[in-house]
Scaffold this motif. Sequence first.
Motif, PDB file in Angstrom:
ATOM      1  N   ARG A  11       0.823  -0.968  -0.054  1.00 56.24           N
ATOM      2  CA  ARG A  11      -0.054   0.167  -0.016  1.00 56.24           C
ATOM      3  C   ARG A  11       0.940   1.215   0.194  1.00 56.24           C
ATOM      4  O   ARG A  11       1.390   1.602   0.880  1.00 56.24           O
ATOM      5  CB  ARG A  11      -1.071  -0.023   1.131  1.00 56.24           C
ATOM      6  CG  ARG A  11      -1.689  -1.302   1.311  1.00 56.24           C
ATOM      7  CD  ARG A  11      -3.065  -0.911   2.087  1.00 56.24           C
ATOM      8  NE  ARG A  11      -2.700  -0.458   3.403  1.00 56.24           N
ATOM      9  CZ  ARG A  11      -3.578   0.331   3.969  1.00 56.24           C
ATOM     10  NH1 ARG A  11      -4.755   0.694   3.460  1.00 56.24           N
ATOM     11  NH2 ARG A  11      -3.395   0.938   5.146  1.00 56.24           N
ATOM     12  N   ASN A  15      -0.168   2.695   6.123  1.00 56.76           N
ATOM     13  CA  ASN A  15       0.579   3.000   7.356  1.00 56.76           C
ATOM     14  C   ASN A  15       2.196   3.073   7.475  1.00 56.76           C
ATOM     15  O   ASN A  15       2.506   3.599   8.058  1.00 56.76           O
ATOM     16  CB  ASN A  15       0.113   1.903   8.717  1.00 56.76           C
ATOM     17  CG  ASN A  15      -1.382   1.924   8.633  1.00 56.76           C
ATOM     18  OD1 ASN A  15      -2.163   2.908   8.163  1.00 56.76           O
ATOM     19  ND2 ASN A  15      -1.795   0.770   9.211  1.00 56.76           N
ATOM     20  N   THR A  16       2.700   1.926   6.634  1.00 56.31           N
ATOM     21  CA  THR A  16       3.906   1.790   6.845  1.00 56.31           C
ATOM     22  C   THR A  16       4.673   3.039   6.070  1.00 56.31           C
ATOM     23  O   THR A  16       5.805   3.663   6.372  1.00 56.31           O
ATOM     24  CB  THR A  16       4.439   0.446   5.973  1.00 56.31           C
ATOM     25  OG1 THR A  16       3.657  -0.488   6.817  1.00 56.31           O
ATOM     26  CG2 THR A  16       5.882   0.133   6.279  1.00 56.31           C
ATOM     27  N   ILE A  87       3.578  -6.172   9.155  1.00 54.61           N
ATOM     28  CA  ILE A  87       3.506  -7.594   9.622  1.00 54.61           C
ATOM     29  C   ILE A  87       2.247  -8.315   8.992  1.00 54.61           C
ATOM     30  O   ILE A  87       1.118  -7.745   9.005  1.00 54.61           O
ATOM     31  CB  ILE A  87       3.437  -7.572  11.158  1.00 54.61           C
ATOM     32  CG1 ILE A  87       4.792  -6.862  11.918  1.00 54.61           C
ATOM     33  CG2 ILE A  87       3.330  -8.899  11.483  1.00 54.61           C
ATOM     34  CD1 ILE A  87       5.997  -7.499  11.294  1.00 54.61           C
ATOM     35  N   TRP A  90       2.508 -12.472  11.114  1.00 57.73           N
ATOM     36  CA  TRP A  90       3.849 -12.418  12.406  1.00 57.73           C
ATOM     37  C   TRP A  90       5.238 -12.223  11.536  1.00 57.73           C
ATOM     38  O   TRP A  90       6.218 -12.587  12.219  1.00 57.73           O
ATOM     39  CB  TRP A  90       3.604 -13.667  13.033  1.00 57.73           C
ATOM     40  CG  TRP A  90       2.501 -13.258  14.130  1.00 57.73           C
ATOM     41  CD1 TRP A  90       2.652 -12.686  15.344  1.00 57.73           C
ATOM     42  CD2 TRP A  90       1.117 -13.847  13.789  1.00 57.73           C
ATOM     43  NE1 TRP A  90       1.329 -12.434  15.781  1.00 57.73           N
ATOM     44  CE2 TRP A  90       0.297 -13.357  15.010  1.00 57.73           C
ATOM     45  CE3 TRP A  90       0.452 -14.533  12.806  1.00 57.73           C
ATOM     46  CZ2 TRP A  90      -1.090 -13.298  15.197  1.00 57.73           C
ATOM     47  CZ3 TRP A  90      -0.986 -14.575  12.970  1.00 57.73           C
ATOM     48  CH2 TRP A  90      -1.585 -14.174  14.112  1.00 57.73           C
ATOM     49  N   THR A 130       5.119  -1.854  10.954  1.00 57.32           N
ATOM     50  CA  THR A 130       3.751  -1.384  11.442  1.00 57.32           C
ATOM     51  C   THR A 130       3.116  -2.710  11.728  1.00 57.32           C
ATOM     52  O   THR A 130       3.135  -3.791  10.940  1.00 57.32           O
ATOM     53  CB  THR A 130       2.922  -0.529  10.616  1.00 57.32           C
ATOM     54  OG1 THR A 130       2.567  -0.999   9.490  1.00 57.32           O
ATOM     55  CG2 THR A 130       3.662   0.682  10.297  1.00 57.32           C
ATOM     56  N   TYR A 133      -1.432  -5.825  15.975  1.00 58.58           N
ATOM     57  CA  TYR A 133      -1.289  -6.415  17.538  1.00 58.58           C
ATOM     58  C   TYR A 133      -0.105  -5.368  18.251  1.00 58.58           C
ATOM     59  O   TYR A 133       0.373  -4.483  17.526  1.00 58.58           O
ATOM     60  CB  TYR A 133      -0.593  -7.640  17.795  1.00 58.58           C
ATOM     61  CG  TYR A 133      -1.509  -8.880  17.524  1.00 58.58           C
ATOM     62  CD1 TYR A 133      -2.140  -9.285  18.583  1.00 58.58           C
ATOM     63  CD2 TYR A 133      -1.708  -9.346  16.319  1.00 58.58           C
ATOM     64  CE1 TYR A 133      -3.136 -10.333  18.676  1.00 58.58           C
ATOM     65  CE2 TYR A 133      -2.620 -10.335  16.332  1.00 58.58           C
ATOM     66  CZ  TYR A 133      -3.402 -11.043  17.399  1.00 58.58           C
ATOM     67  OH  TYR A 133      -4.237 -11.905  16.952  1.00 58.58           O
ATOM     68  N   ASP A 165      -1.151  -0.153  14.451  1.00 64.27           N
ATOM     69  CA  ASP A 165      -2.332   0.261  13.700  1.00 64.27           C
ATOM     70  C   ASP A 165      -3.497  -0.117  14.628  1.00 64.27           C
ATOM     71  O   ASP A 165      -3.751  -1.436  14.785  1.00 64.27           O
ATOM     72  CB  ASP A 165      -2.310  -0.600  12.312  1.00 64.27           C
ATOM     73  CG  ASP A 165      -3.692  -0.336  11.705  1.00 64.27           C
ATOM     74  OD1 ASP A 165      -4.347   0.546  11.754  1.00 64.27           O
ATOM     75  OD2 ASP A 165      -3.800  -1.045  10.907  1.00 64.27           O
TER      76      ASP A 165
HETATM   77  C1  LIG Z   1      -2.809 -10.178   5.324  1.00 65.83           C
HETATM   78  C2  LIG Z   1      -2.614  -9.095   6.520  1.00 65.83           C
HETATM   79  C3  LIG Z   1      -2.028  -9.923   7.546  1.00 65.83           C
HETATM   80  C4  LIG Z   1      -1.874  -9.227   8.643  1.00 65.83           C
HETATM   81  N1  LIG Z   1      -1.223 -10.065   9.631  1.00 65.83           N
HETATM   82  C5  LIG Z   1      -0.851  -9.448  10.806  1.00 65.83           C
HETATM   83  C6  LIG Z   1      -0.283 -10.044  12.030  1.00 65.83           C
HETATM   84  O1  LIG Z   1       0.189 -11.305  11.978  1.00 65.83           O
HETATM   85  N2  LIG Z   1       0.117  -9.419  13.031  1.00 65.83           N
HETATM   86  C7  LIG Z   1      -0.151  -8.142  13.349  1.00 65.83           C
HETATM   87  O2  LIG Z   1       0.083  -7.759  14.131  1.00 65.83           O
HETATM   88  N3  LIG Z   1      -0.880  -7.275  12.246  1.00 65.83           N
HETATM   89  C8  LIG Z   1      -1.232  -7.945  11.035  1.00 65.83           C
HETATM   90  N4  LIG Z   1      -1.738  -7.411  10.084  1.00 65.83           N
HETATM   91  C9  LIG Z   1      -2.163  -5.957  10.232  1.00 65.83           C
HETATM   92  C10 LIG Z   1      -0.870  -4.971   9.588  1.00 65.83           C
HETATM   93  O3  LIG Z   1       0.460  -5.172   9.767  1.00 65.83           O
HETATM   94  C11 LIG Z   1      -1.164  -3.593   9.912  1.00 65.83           C
HETATM   95  O4  LIG Z   1      -2.434  -3.047   9.652  1.00 65.83           O
HETATM   96  C12 LIG Z   1      -0.364  -2.600   9.078  1.00 65.83           C
HETATM   97  O5  LIG Z   1      -0.128  -1.453   9.706  1.00 65.83           O
HETATM   98  C13 LIG Z   1      -0.533  -2.487   7.547  1.00 65.83           C
HETATM   99  O6  LIG Z   1       0.293  -1.845   6.973  1.00 65.83           O
HETATM  100  P1  LIG Z   1       0.183  -1.084   5.464  1.00 65.83           P
HETATM  101  O7  LIG Z   1      -0.842   0.008   5.628  1.00 65.83           O
HETATM  102  O8  LIG Z   1       1.516  -0.489   5.393  1.00 65.83           O
HETATM  103  O9  LIG Z   1      -0.102  -2.124   4.501  1.00 65.83           O
HETATM  104  C14 LIG Z   1      -2.143  -7.872   8.847  1.00 65.83           C
HETATM  105  C15 LIG Z   1      -2.780  -7.340   7.791  1.00 65.83           C
HETATM  106  C16 LIG Z   1      -3.066  -7.984   6.642  1.00 65.83           C
HETATM  107  C17 LIG Z   1      -3.506  -7.180   5.570  1.00 65.83           C
END
Ligand SMILES: Cc1cc2nc3c(=O)[nH]c(=O)nc-3n(C[C@H](O)[C@H](O)[C@H](O)COP(=O)(O)O)c2cc1C
Length: 203
Positions: A11, A15-16, A87, A90, A130, A133, A165
Motif C-alpha cells: 500500500r 501505514n508503513t 507485519i 507475524w 507497523t 497487535y 495500527d
Molecule cells: C494480510 C494481512 C495480515 C496481517 N497479519 C498481521 C499479523 O500477523 N500481526 C499483526 O500484528 N498485524 C497483522 N496485520 C495488520 C497490519 O500489519 C497493519 O494493519 C499494518 O499497519 C498495515 O500496514 P500497511 O498499511 O503499510 O499495509 C495484517 C494485515 C494484513 C492485511
Amino acid sequence: MKFTVLMGSPRPEGNTAALLRPFLEECTRMGVETHCFRLNELSLSPCRGCMACQEVPDRLGCVQEDDLSKVFEAMKDCDVMVLATPIYSWYCTPAMKALMDRAIYAGNKYYGREKGASLLEGRRVATVVTCGYRPQEGADLWEQGLKRWCTHGKMEYMGMLCRRDLGRKVPFLDEEKEQAARDFAQAICLAVKTEELCAQEFI
Ligand SMILES: Cc1cc2nc3c(=O)[nH]c(=O)nc-3n(C[C@H](O)[C@H](O)[C@H](O)COP(=O)(O)O)c2cc1C
C-alpha cells in the motif's frame, strides 16, 4: 551517508509509508542520501532453491533475470539497509520475504563445493514496522528472524521502530509516531557516524 530503503508494503499510501515519511524526511535533513525501492512495483520472484548461485563464488549468480541484481547492488552500496514492512502473519510481506530469501542465499556462498564470500558482510540493517497487535506480540517474530538473517549474512542489526495500527477508526499517524520516526532516524545516523550499534529500542 547512504541509506537503501526497501519498502515492502503493497500500500503506497498505507501505514508503513506514513511512518516511513518522517523517518526519510529526518534522514534528508541530516544529510543522508536515501534510495527507496518499492518492492511491489519491482519484479522479484521467490527463490527457486535451485542452488545454482552456490557455484558462483564471488557474485550473485542467480539464474532468474529480474530486478534482484539492481536492488542487491544498492543493498551492498549503502551504510544502512532499512527494511520497511507491515507485519503479515507475524512476519514480513511476501515481496520482502522473496527479496530476503534470494539475498541471503545468493549473497552467502556457504553451500557450494567451496565456501565463498558473504557479499553483504558488514552491512548495517534497521527495520521500520507497523502491525495490528502490540509490537511485543505483533513484530517480535519478525525481529527475531531479521536478527538471525543478519547474523547468518555477517551483517549488523541496528534496531527496530515499530508502531501499532489501531484500525480504520483511528488515524494511524499522530505526533508521537512522527516524533518516534524522526528520533529513530537520528539514532541510526548517529550510530553510523560514531560507528556504534544503535542500542536504543524504538518499539
Ligand atoms: C494480510 C494481512 C495480515 C496481517 N497479519 C498481521 C499479523 O500477523 N500481526 C499483526 O500484528 N498485524 C497483522 N496485520 C495488520 C497490519 O500489519 C497493519 O494493519 C499494518 O499497519 C498495515 O500496514 P500497511 O498499511 O503499510 O499495509 C495484517 C494485515 C494484513 C492485511
